[in-house]
Design an enzyme around this catalytic site. Sequence first.
Site, PDB file in Angstrom:
ATOM      1  N   LYS A 268       0.832  -1.208   0.000  1.00 32.54           N
ATOM      2  CA  LYS A 268       0.000   0.000   0.000  1.00 32.54           C
ATOM      3  C   LYS A 268       0.866   1.258   0.000  1.00 32.54           C
ATOM      4  O   LYS A 268       1.873   1.343   0.688  1.00 32.54           O
ATOM      5  CB  LYS A 268      -0.919  -0.020   1.222  1.00 32.54           C
ATOM      6  CG  LYS A 268      -1.674   1.274   1.432  1.00 32.54           C
ATOM      7  CD  LYS A 268      -3.136   1.078   1.649  1.00 32.54           C
ATOM      8  CE  LYS A 268      -3.777   2.435   1.962  1.00 32.54           C
ATOM      9  NZ  LYS A 268      -5.044   2.637   1.315  1.00 32.54           N
TER      10      LYS A 268
ATOM     11  N   ASN B   9     -14.101   3.739  -2.931  1.00 33.88           N
ATOM     12  CA  ASN B   9     -13.466   4.039  -1.640  1.00 33.88           C
ATOM     13  C   ASN B   9     -12.962   5.459  -1.591  1.00 33.88           C
ATOM     14  O   ASN B   9     -12.635   6.065  -2.618  1.00 33.88           O
ATOM     15  CB  ASN B   9     -12.319   3.058  -1.377  1.00 33.88           C
ATOM     16  CG  ASN B   9     -11.035   3.500  -2.046  1.00 33.88           C
ATOM     17  OD1 ASN B   9     -10.265   4.269  -1.495  1.00 33.88           O
ATOM     18  ND2 ASN B   9     -10.813   3.016  -3.267  1.00 33.88           N
TER      19      ASN B   9
ATOM     20  N   CYS C  89      -4.621   7.602  -7.805  1.00 28.89           N
ATOM     21  CA  CYS C  89      -5.740   7.782  -6.862  1.00 28.89           C
ATOM     22  C   CYS C  89      -6.496   9.075  -7.134  1.00 28.89           C
ATOM     23  O   CYS C  89      -5.907  10.149  -7.144  1.00 28.89           O
ATOM     24  CB  CYS C  89      -5.230   7.752  -5.424  1.00 28.89           C
ATOM     25  SG  CYS C  89      -5.048   6.065  -4.864  1.00 28.89           S
TER      26      CYS C  89
ATOM     27  N   LYS D 270       1.701   3.589 -12.440  1.00 25.14           N
ATOM     28  CA  LYS D 270       0.271   3.236 -12.363  1.00 25.14           C
ATOM     29  C   LYS D 270      -0.577   4.381 -12.890  1.00 25.14           C
ATOM     30  O   LYS D 270      -0.465   5.514 -12.418  1.00 25.14           O
ATOM     31  CB  LYS D 270      -0.118   2.896 -10.919  1.00 25.14           C
ATOM     32  CG  LYS D 270      -1.536   2.349 -10.800  1.00 25.14           C
ATOM     33  CD  LYS D 270      -1.764   1.684  -9.455  1.00 25.14           C
ATOM     34  CE  LYS D 270      -3.152   1.112  -9.316  1.00 25.14           C
ATOM     35  NZ  LYS D 270      -3.315   0.406  -8.025  1.00 25.14           N
TER      36      LYS D 270
ATOM     37  N   THR E 292      -8.440   3.519  -9.818  1.00 29.54           N
ATOM     38  CA  THR E 292      -9.901   3.610  -9.668  1.00 29.54           C
ATOM     39  C   THR E 292     -10.485   4.792 -10.427  1.00 29.54           C
ATOM     40  O   THR E 292      -9.787   5.745 -10.764  1.00 29.54           O
ATOM     41  CB  THR E 292     -10.273   3.727  -8.183  1.00 29.54           C
ATOM     42  OG1 THR E 292      -9.576   4.830  -7.628  1.00 29.54           O
ATOM     43  CG2 THR E 292      -9.913   2.460  -7.438  1.00 29.54           C
TER      44      THR E 292
ATOM     45  N   CYS F 285     -36.479 -12.183 -25.107  1.00 27.44           N
ATOM     46  CA  CYS F 285     -35.922 -11.855 -26.426  1.00 27.44           C
ATOM     47  C   CYS F 285     -36.961 -11.101 -27.238  1.00 27.44           C
ATOM     48  O   CYS F 285     -36.654 -10.129 -27.930  1.00 27.44           O
ATOM     49  CB  CYS F 285     -35.465 -13.119 -27.147  1.00 27.44           C
ATOM     50  SG  CYS F 285     -36.764 -14.348 -27.382  1.00 27.44           S
TER      51      CYS F 285
ATOM     52  N   CYS G   1     -30.857 -10.129 -28.223  1.00 27.23           N
ATOM     53  CA  CYS G   1     -31.628 -11.289 -27.748  1.00 27.23           C
ATOM     54  C   CYS G   1     -30.709 -12.274 -27.031  1.00 27.23           C
ATOM     55  O   CYS G   1     -31.075 -12.841 -25.997  1.00 27.23           O
ATOM     56  CB  CYS G   1     -32.366 -11.971 -28.896  1.00 27.23           C
ATOM     57  SG  CYS G   1     -31.326 -12.495 -30.276  1.00 27.23           S
TER      58      CYS G   1
ATOM     59  N   CYS H 103     -31.262 -13.173 -22.994  1.00 26.08           N
ATOM     60  CA  CYS H 103     -31.788 -14.518 -22.750  1.00 26.08           C
ATOM     61  C   CYS H 103     -31.201 -15.078 -21.453  1.00 26.08           C
ATOM     62  O   CYS H 103     -29.992 -15.065 -21.266  1.00 26.08           O
ATOM     63  CB  CYS H 103     -31.440 -15.440 -23.916  1.00 26.08           C
ATOM     64  SG  CYS H 103     -31.996 -17.137 -23.656  1.00 26.08           S
TER      65      CYS H 103
END
Lengths: 444, 432
Positions: B45, B77, B139, B177, B205, B352, B385, B389
Site C-alpha cells: 500500500k 473508496n 488515486c 500506475k 480507480t 428476447c 436477444c 436470454c
Amino acid sequence: MTNSPLTPGVVAGRLSPQAIAANFHDHEAPLDRHEAHVAADRCYFCHDAPCMTACPTSIDIPLFIRQIATGTPEAAAKTIFAQNILGGMCARVCPTETLCEEACVRETAEGKPVEIGRLQRFATDTLMAKGVHPFARAKATGKKVAVVGAGPAGLSAAHRLAMKGHEVVVFDARPKAGGLNEFGLAAYKTTNGFAQAEVDWLLKIGGIRIETGKALGRDLSLADLQKHYDAVFLSIGLAGVNALRAPGEDKANVRPAVEFISELRQSGNLSSLPVGRDVVVIGGGMTAVDAAVQSKLLGAENVTIVYRRGQEKMAASGYEQEHATSAGVRIVTHAAPVAVHGNGAVTEIEFAYTEDTAQGLKQTGETFRLKADTVLKAIGQTLTGAPEGLALDGGKIAVDATGRTSIAGVWAGGDCATGGEDLTVTAVAEGRNAAEDIHASLMT
Amino acid sequence: MANLTSNFVGIKSPNPFWLASAPPTDKKYNVERAYEAGWGGVVWKTLGSEGPPVVNVSGPRYGAIWGADRRLLGLNNIELITDRPLEVNIQEIKEVKRKWRDRALIISLMVPCDEDSWKDILKRIEDTEADGVELNFGCPHGMAERGMGSAVGQVPEYIEMVTRWVKKHSRMPCIVKLTPNITDVRKPAEAAKRGGADAVSLINTINSITSVNLDAFSPEPMIDGKGTHGGYCGPAVKPIAMNMVAEIARNPETHGLPISGIGGITTWRDAAEFMALGAGNVQVCTAAMTYGFKVVQEMISGLSQYLDDKGMALTDLVGKATPNVTDWQFLNLNYTTKAQISQDDCIKCGRCYAACEDTSHQAIAMSADRTFTVKDDECVACNLCVNVCPVENCITMVEKPKGWLDPRTDRPVGDYANWTTHPNNPSARAAE
C-alpha cells in the site's frame, strides 16, 4: 389422566398443548425482507408472463415482484390487491404449484419456480401490517347492491362494488363473515385469525355493511332482495355434502369433513377438540387432505385417506398429497366404501377395491376393512337452497362469463356457480368480474 | 499443471497474480496472510513522505453497488494512502521480504511533485530488498486535491518528469500506475515510456459516486451528512480497464511496453482476458476484499487448467488477442450472422421478444403457444436477444457462409470489405 394418540375413542388432548401449538403453527414461514429480495431476484420479468396467465385473477406477477426487488413491497401489494382484494389469503392457500408457479419459466428451466405465493404474502403482509387500505371509493352512485354470502366471492364483489361508489349489504347465514376462509381451509395455512383480520381490513374501503345470521330462504328471499336492491349477487357456496351411499352411514362419528374442519377453525382451544384414534377420510380433494392432516396434527394415531380412483385422479395436488404423507397420513387409492360397521358408533369401515375399465370404474369384488372410530366424508359438496326459478347447470347456478344468471338483475359467483375450479382465487375473480358487470349495467 | 511462474520486468513470482496496492497490502499481517494463501506478489500500500502520516476518515470509507443476490459488483473508496508511519512500513517490508524471498514485493509510492521528495523516498526504501516500485499516479480522491495521485497522472508531462527522476535515483524496476480519469489513456502511457518506465499498470480507480442516500440527500459513503467522489473498482470496471489495456498494447508508440493489468479481476478467466489483451501479469484487489485471499487458489487452478487445455505457456497467452483488437472501420461489413433460437433450450420467458419488439428490429415472432422464432428477413444480428436470454447458449449467432442470400438485404454474403472502401463512405478510397 392425560390422553395420548393410543387412547381409544374420540377424545381431546391426545398431544400436549405445546405439541398441538407447534403442529398448528404457520405451515410455511413468511419470508423476511432479505429472503424476499433473494427470491424476487430470481424473477425474469417475462414478456406476457405465463404466471400471470395462469392466475385466475390475472395478478401482474412480474410487476409486483419487481416492486419487491426494488424495496417497495407496499406498491407490490397494491398491484396484487388491484386484481385480487383477498391476495393475502390467496398467498396462503392458493395451490400455486398448479397455477402460477407451475407456469413459471424457472420451473421449466430448473424445476424450481420463483416462490410467487410466498412473495405475494410478503408484499400483502407488509401493507396490511401498516393498517392502511390502498383504495378509495368513487363518488356515491346512489345504487344499492345485495350480496348473499360473505365468502371470497361475496367479499370480492362487495369490495369492488363499494369501490365503484355503490352501497353494499352482505348477508351471511353464519355468525361470522369469511365463508370458507373462516370456516374451511387448514388452520395452519391461515394462522393468528388472519381470515377475520383480512375481512376487517377489506371493509376499510367503506360502504359495505355485513349482516350475519341471515340465510337465504330462511330470513331472506330473492324476490325481496330484488325489490329493495338495484342488483343481487349470490355467492352462497355449497352447503350440502355428498353422501357415501353405503349402509351404516348414519352411525355416530361418521360426519362431513367440512363440519370437522369448521369446528376446528372455530375452536378457541385445540387441546379441547376431540379427535379419533383411527380416522378414515374418504375423498381425494383438498378438503380430504386438510381434514386428514389436521386429524393427524391433533394426535390421531392412524389417519387414512381412501380414494376410489387412482392417485393421479386426486383433485388434491401432488404437493398437497406429499404434505399429507409427510405428516404421516396414509393414502389408499382404488377403494370405494361399501359398508360402515359398528354398534351405534362406527368401529370399522369396509371398502371394495376398484379398477378402471372401459365401462368406467368397477368394483373388483374383493373387500377389506379399516378400523375406524371416525369417518370423515370429503366426497364433494352440493348446492342447497338455490332460489326457485334460477336455471341450474350440473347442480350449480348457471352463469355466463360475467356471472349473469338466468334472472335479470341477479348475478352469481364462487363455488355455487358454474365455471372455474372451486378455489378461493377463482371465487375472488368471479366476484370481481361480476361486480364490474353489475357496475356497468347499473351505470348505463 | 501448467507452469505459472511469472517474470514481469525481471520481477519473478510463482504466479502472475499480485495483490494491488490497497488496504489488503497495508501491513505485514495482511501481506503474510496473502502469501500464505498463495498470492504470487503484492504491491505494498502506497507510502508517502516522511513526517506525520495522512489521516483517514473515521466514518465509512467504502460504498458499493450490488447485483442479484447482493453480489458485489462495484466498490468505491475514499481511503487515502497508508496512514501508518513510514518507518513502520519500511521495517515490515524488510521483514516480509526476507521471509518470503520467492514472492514479489513492490512498493507503491506517492510523494509531492518535486525531485527532492522522490529522491528522498527512494533512498529510504533502498535497502528493503523490495523488487520494484510502482508510482501511484492514479488515486482520484483526497491525495489529488493535494497535487498528487491522479493530479499527476492527468498531466503527461508530469508523469514523464517524475518517472525520469525515479529512474535517475533508483535502480529498481519502475512501474507507473495510470489513472483512467483521462480522455486518452495512450498519452500518459507514452509519457511514462518516454520517462523511462519499465512498465505501466492500469487502471487505478474511477471517479465515482456509487449511491445517494435518499433520506439524507447525501452521496454515500456519507460522512456526517456529506459525501465526496471516491475511486470505483470491482467487476463493474473490468470492461473499461480492458479497453485501456488494449489501447496501450496496440498503440505503436507503446507496443511492447509491459503492462500489469488491473480492474475488476475476480476469476482466472478475467485474468486470462487481460493477459490475452496484452497484460504481462495482473493485480487484484476487490475480489480479495470481497471473498478473502483464498480466491487466488481458483485463479491458479483455473488459469493452469486453461493453459493445459490449450497447450499454451503463460507467455504465449500474453498479447494473443492484441492483434485482433482493431478500429471499427476495419471490421468486415460483409460478415453476416443471424440469431437462432434453440426450441429445446427455450423456457419461453419472452425476454428476447420484448427486447427485439420494443427496442430493436421486430425480428422475433411469438406464436400463441409462446414459440419464439427469428425472422431472418428482419434480423440485423444485433445480439441483444442473446444478451437478454436467461439461458446460456439458447440463442446463438449463426455465421452465414459466403454466397448465402440474406433475406434482409436480398444480397449474397460477400468477401471481406470494410468501411474504408464502402460506397456510402464519402471519404472512401477506391477498392484496389
